[in-house]
Design an enzyme around this catalytic site. Structure first.
Site, mmCIF file in Angstrom:
data_model
loop_
_atom_site.group_PDB
_atom_site.id
_atom_site.type_symbol
_atom_site.label_atom_id
_atom_site.label_comp_id
_atom_site.label_asym_id
_atom_site.label_seq_id
_atom_site.Cartn_x
_atom_site.Cartn_y
_atom_site.Cartn_z
ATOM 1 C CE LYS A 178 -2.375 3.311 2.615
ATOM 2 N NZ LYS A 178 -1.891 4.295 1.689
ATOM 3 C CD GLU A 253 13.559 1.438 8.871
ATOM 4 O OE1 GLU A 253 13.964 2.508 9.366
ATOM 5 O OE2 GLU A 253 14.235 0.402 8.837
ATOM 6 C CB CYS A 287 13.198 9.391 7.751
ATOM 7 S SG CYS A 287 14.262 8.377 6.725
ATOM 8 C CD GLU A 388 10.006 13.331 10.943
ATOM 9 O OE1 GLU A 388 8.843 12.900 11.101
ATOM 10 O OE2 GLU A 388 10.910 12.679 10.399
HETATM 11 P P1 NAP Z 1 2.278 8.605 7.622
HETATM 12 O O1 NAP Z 1 1.234 9.643 7.576
HETATM 13 O O2 NAP Z 1 2.560 7.934 8.911
HETATM 14 O O3 NAP Z 1 1.897 7.524 6.498
HETATM 15 C C1 NAP Z 1 2.705 6.435 6.186
HETATM 16 C C2 NAP Z 1 1.881 5.366 5.520
HETATM 17 O O4 NAP Z 1 0.959 4.830 6.472
HETATM 18 C C3 NAP Z 1 1.025 5.888 4.364
HETATM 19 O O5 NAP Z 1 0.942 4.910 3.350
HETATM 20 C C4 NAP Z 1 -0.322 6.097 5.037
HETATM 21 O O6 NAP Z 1 -1.381 6.115 4.137
HETATM 22 C C5 NAP Z 1 -0.360 4.884 5.935
HETATM 23 N N1 NAP Z 1 -1.310 4.964 7.048
HETATM 24 C C6 NAP Z 1 -1.907 6.059 7.578
HETATM 25 N N2 NAP Z 1 -2.733 5.700 8.589
HETATM 26 C C7 NAP Z 1 -2.647 4.352 8.705
HETATM 27 C C8 NAP Z 1 -3.251 3.392 9.567
HETATM 28 N N3 NAP Z 1 -4.118 3.733 10.526
HETATM 29 N N4 NAP Z 1 -2.915 2.093 9.409
HETATM 30 C C9 NAP Z 1 -2.030 1.723 8.463
HETATM 31 N N5 NAP Z 1 -1.447 2.578 7.605
HETATM 32 C C10 NAP Z 1 -1.745 3.888 7.732
HETATM 33 O O7 NAP Z 1 3.676 9.182 7.128
HETATM 34 P P2 NAP Z 1 3.965 10.068 5.861
HETATM 35 O O8 NAP Z 1 3.495 11.452 6.114
HETATM 36 O O9 NAP Z 1 3.502 9.352 4.647
HETATM 37 O O10 NAP Z 1 5.558 10.035 5.838
HETATM 38 C C11 NAP Z 1 6.376 10.885 6.577
HETATM 39 C C12 NAP Z 1 6.950 10.155 7.774
HETATM 40 O O11 NAP Z 1 7.631 8.978 7.361
HETATM 41 C C13 NAP Z 1 7.995 10.993 8.489
HETATM 42 O O12 NAP Z 1 7.803 10.893 9.876
HETATM 43 C C14 NAP Z 1 9.300 10.341 8.086
HETATM 44 O O13 NAP Z 1 10.354 10.544 9.000
HETATM 45 C C15 NAP Z 1 8.903 8.914 7.985
HETATM 46 N N6 NAP Z 1 9.857 8.173 7.152
HETATM 47 C C16 NAP Z 1 10.701 7.287 7.759
HETATM 48 C C17 NAP Z 1 11.661 6.620 7.003
HETATM 49 C C18 NAP Z 1 12.596 5.644 7.632
HETATM 50 O O14 NAP Z 1 13.154 4.828 6.897
HETATM 51 N N7 NAP Z 1 12.806 5.667 8.929
HETATM 52 C C19 NAP Z 1 11.730 6.847 5.630
HETATM 53 C C20 NAP Z 1 10.853 7.752 5.049
HETATM 54 C C21 NAP Z 1 9.910 8.409 5.822
HETATM 55 P P3 NAP Z 1 -1.912 7.532 3.575
HETATM 56 O O15 NAP Z 1 -0.750 8.162 2.858
HETATM 57 O O16 NAP Z 1 -2.998 7.159 2.690
HETATM 58 O O17 NAP Z 1 -2.309 8.333 4.769
#
Ligand code: NAP
Length: 500
Positions: A178, A253, A287, A388
């Site tokens: 997804k 992650e 990240c 963040e």
């Molecule tokens: P996010 O809002 O947490 O979303 C991540 C993924 O989870 C998306 O596909 C999202 O879908 C999905 N999601 C949302 N609610 C969910 C639920 N209740 N159950 C299961 N899945 C759900 O994060 P983001 O804004 O996309 O990404 C930014 C974050 O990712 C930052 O905090 C960044 O640091 C972190 N990140 C970490 C790494 C690493 O390797 N450590 C790498 C890249 C990014 P939707 O998009 O449809 O909401």
């Protein structure tokens, strides 16, 4: 921009619309205009995809392939990604606003993950245990888990998916991916290559839709054995809680607030480039952003001046131009979040010495741009230093000595990465020992590789992606006991080795 492109999801080797018949749209961040639409999946679609993945895991060709054959399929997939790298890079630019300069390189690098894990597939060996029981043969074997739910963030869509797919498939699992609702296109372009490579239907499925609908249904699905998640801390917690109810394996992650620490003995030209690459490359939407720049007091003013002159010259604008250095922010909510944090920092008394608002330069057009922003006078207990932002906003924090650098560096709930700039080998080794983060860079920043484990300490996550150990997150150990004794011993008498 032309016509709006229509994408379909991919379940059991077939493109399909969602059960609800609903759609959602994706925007090109450089113009703010809709460019594509995607099926809005729901729990019914998730159920179909997981059933397809479960069927592919237990029946048909996939479970019968030996590990070398799986490896060959992965290497073929790597070749296809390499052949289609430019087109995939252009899709990422359109969907995400990422720079073509970065995406072209990233897409040319992604095949290495499929080659590496393809090569590893047939090198996973169990052990024969020299067991302490007579007439007993004991050994271990590694087996795949089953259906893996791969859920990814929007900031590097295909790279993040690849970090999950390559080891998961090498280990023999099947996958339901997804992608983020904001950047679903590249996964659907990529899955065509999965099919072309010859993976049986159902081995890789892609469901598009929203986190609360598709993501949650996927994590809760009883036939999902493991959730491999990249995203924010709050979502990660929710995913962890939901997965715990089904006793599923989880790797997370999550976010970071990484310290990038410059000592007064550093090569300052290099350190300036390292600081800029840590926060303004990829528009700070990474990240591992070095969003807390810790600078030793004795060089603070000189270093900040050099940093600001370098950052000021960064070219903003069209992400599809090779000349552009800072692109747009990927989504409107993200832009609003960044601007909100800029206001918070100003309200907290930090001094904004560069940027500090939405970019209105003519070359930014109607796009979602934020000026590269630098705050000085930041204390580590301010929100701008602790939370963040995920954008091009840098907090500069002065420190006295090594002791204070360690204290400030570690005084954070996250532990994804840290940078250290020094020419002293003693200091480099001491700092790498004392900083609590999954990755420490010395005199470099933002380097990652398929060969080197990546993941977080503390609230930055669980588990490791990349490197040989990543594949074990997608495997489970089975232990086999075989008696070679003629007679089974008396069941009511327990005998230990050495007993007569
Ligand atoms: P996010 O809002 O947490 O979303 C991540 C993924 O989870 C998306 O596909 C999202 O879908 C999905 N999601 C949302 N609610 C969910 C639920 N209740 N159950 C299961 N899945 C759900 O994060 P983001 O804004 O996309 O990404 C930014 C974050 O990712 C930052 O905090 C960044 O640091 C972190 N990140 C970490 C790494 C690493 O390797 N450590 C790498 C890249 C990014 P939707 O998009 O449809 O909401």
């Amino acid at each position: 921009m032309g016509e709006i492109k229509t994408y379909r999801m991919y379940i059991e080797g077939k493109s399909c619309e969602s059960a609800s018949g609903q759609w959602f749209e994706s925007y090109y961040p450089y113009t703010g205009k809709v460019w594509a639409r995607f099926p809005r999946g729901n729990a019914e679609d998730v159920d179909r995809a997981v059933n397809a993945a479960q069927k592919a895991f237990t029946q048909g060709e996939w479970p019968r392939l030996h590990a070398s054959q799986r490896g060959a399929l992965l290497r073929r997939l790597g070749d296809l990604v390499a052949e289609n790298a430019q087109a995939l890079a252009e899709t990422e630019v359109q969907d995400n606003g990422k720079l073509i300069a970065e995406m072209s390189a990233q897409l040319r690098y992604i095949p290495q993950w499929y080659y590496y894990f393809g090569g590893l597939a047939d090198k996973i060996e169990g052990a024969v245990i020299p067991i302490d029981k007579p007439e007993t043969f004991n050994y271990t074997r590694y087996e795949p888990l089953g259906v893996v739910a791969a859920i990814t963030a929007w900031n590097s869509p295909l790279l993040l998916a690849t970090w999950k797919l390559a080891p998961a498939l090498a280990a023999g699992n099947t996958v339901v991916l997804k992608p983020s609702e904001f950047t679903s296109a590249s996964a659907l372009e990529f899955v065509k290559l999965v099919e072309q490579a010859g993976f049986p239907p159902g081995v890789v499925n892609v469901i598009t839709g929203f986190g609360a609908e598709v993501g949650d249904a996927l994590v809760s699905h009883p036939d999902v054995a493991k959730v491999a998640f990249t995203g924010g801390e709050m979502t990660g917690q929710k995913v962890y809680e939901t997965a715990a109810r089904g006793m599923k394996r989880v790797s997370l992650e999550l976010g970071g607030k990484s310290p990038n620490i410059v000592f007064d003995d550093a090569n300052l030209d290099n350190a300036v480039k390292g600081a800029v690459s840590g926060i303004f490359a990829a528009t700070g939407q990474t990240c591992i952003a070095g969003s807390r720049l810790l600078v030793q007091e004795s060089i603070h003013n000189e270093f900040v001046d050099r940093l600001v002159s370098f950052a000021k010259a960064a070219r903003m604008g069209d992400p599809s131009s090779l000349e552009t250095q800072v692109g747009p922010v990927t989504t409107v909510p993200q832009m609003e979040k960044i601007l909100g944090y800029i206001d918070i920092a100003k309200g907290e008394g930090a001094e904004c010495i560069l940027g500090g608002g939405r970019a209105t330069r003519p070359e930014c057009g109607d796009g979602w741009f934020v000026e590269p922003t630098v705050f000085t006078g930041v204390r580590n207990d301010m929100r701008i230093a602790q939370e963040e932002v995920f954008g091009p906003v840098l907090s500069v924090i002065p420190f006295r000595d090594e002791e204070e650098a360690v204290e400030i560096g570690n005084d954070i709930v996250y532990g994804l990465a840290a940078g250290v700039w020094t020419q002293s080998i003693r200091r480099a080794l001491t700092m790498t020992d004392r900083l609590r983060a999954g990755t420490i860079w010395v005199n470099t920043y933002r380097a990652v590789s398929y060969m080197s484990p990546f993941g977080g300490y503390k609230r930055s996550g669980l588990g490791r992606e990349n490197g040989q150990e990543a594949i074990y997150d997608f495997l489970q150990t089975k232990c086999v006991w075989i008696s070679t004794a003629e007679d089974t011993p008396n069941p009511f008498i327990m005998r230990l080795p050495g007993d007569d």
